[in-house]
Design an enzyme around this catalytic site. Sequence first.
Site: not given
Length: 435
Positions: A93, A232, A234, A236
């Site tokens: 992440s 960010d 990934d 999300d």
Amino acid sequence: MLKTRLFGSSGIRRIADDQLVKIAFEAGLAVGARYRNVVIGGDTRTSTDIIKAALFSGIQASGNICQDAGLLPTPTLAYVARHFNAGLMVTASHNPPEYNGIKFWNPDGAAFDDTQERQVEASIESTDIPADVGHDSATAPQCGGAIDEHIDRILRDFPGSLRGLKVVVDCGGGAASVTTPKLMKQLGIDPILVYCRPSGVFPRASEPTDENLAELKRKVVESGAQVGLAHDGDADRLVVVNENGQVISGDKLMVILAHRLNAKEVVTTVDASMVIEESGLIARRTRVGDSAVSAELKRTGAQFGGEPCGAWIFPKVSYCPDGIYAAALVSTLAAEGSLAKLAGEIPSYPMIRGSLSFETPPHIDDLEPGLLALDHVDIERIDGLRLRLKNGWVLIRLSGTEPKLRLTVEADSWNGAVEIFEKAKQSIKAVMPCG
């Protein structure tokens, strides 16, 4: 030395390369034993391919089926998981590129719950696999079209063209690089791109905080753009920069998005601002973490939820935080008018965040008597201890990743926030030795 984060609650562990492959194989074996048809995906980190290969080998060894959706954002993987029994996303992440880990998803886009996590962890701990097991040559059959499927679903909610809107997109070299620019173009936007080439080492710090978005803010002002969008690693998360090159606080953005969605209530965390309630919304608060927000959204049927860090959840699409969907929604808002004006209409309250280190984890109950000396209105014990005061609130909770006690205060004035913070800190120090 690589590092991994398995599940949201188990913290960060420093492990060697061979151990990383072994754990990934065991995780694949555990998931494959319970879920017949699994899809995997990953972000841009250099260690992602070897972890995916080990996962595939574990699932294959279990006798079940696995497909590889390739390089894509977490919300895209979570969305395509609807065609499978489970989805596995290799990512750390917003953490630095030397970290990696695995996120586990159900078909509705919700993260594995505590019971599912414990089942996988128990299987990993009980599986006896040689430490030098190698799986780096294994590859799964390809699952094509996940990105297009996710984008097509988003476009159903935003059918009009945003042609002429000037948008700067900063993907931080992460997984959004293959999705958000493509989405913008299909919305009729010719985006100005910053760090939108996939990179395993990230050209800027992955977490899209104010201090990490200097180039995005500069480009927005320089180009006269109406909005800047930042993800960010990934994707999300989505953080937004207004037309003046200023980051819109997550608390204010939550209010703006909720109003745009005509939501009457939002699900958010105990550390989100009191401005949410003061903006006319009903706030259902959970412990910190998007998985807790997602679970409460499912339980209550609320329309929208999120965290001030930039994790926004749209249940009608998925229970996974979706920075890609949020990018389309914010772009629509920017086309309708000034984001700076919208944010300026929402009050700001000073918030102070701090941490106190410890050697032995304290019991929150032991700290409670001293904190109750503050002039409080009520108490919440959803995550640590949160006292609502006449002029603000104070929250103490244990960090999930470090030996620290988190202390957060918000008040209706700066002096009030400082006074509450100092009183709370002294009260804690009187009970436990800490840094």
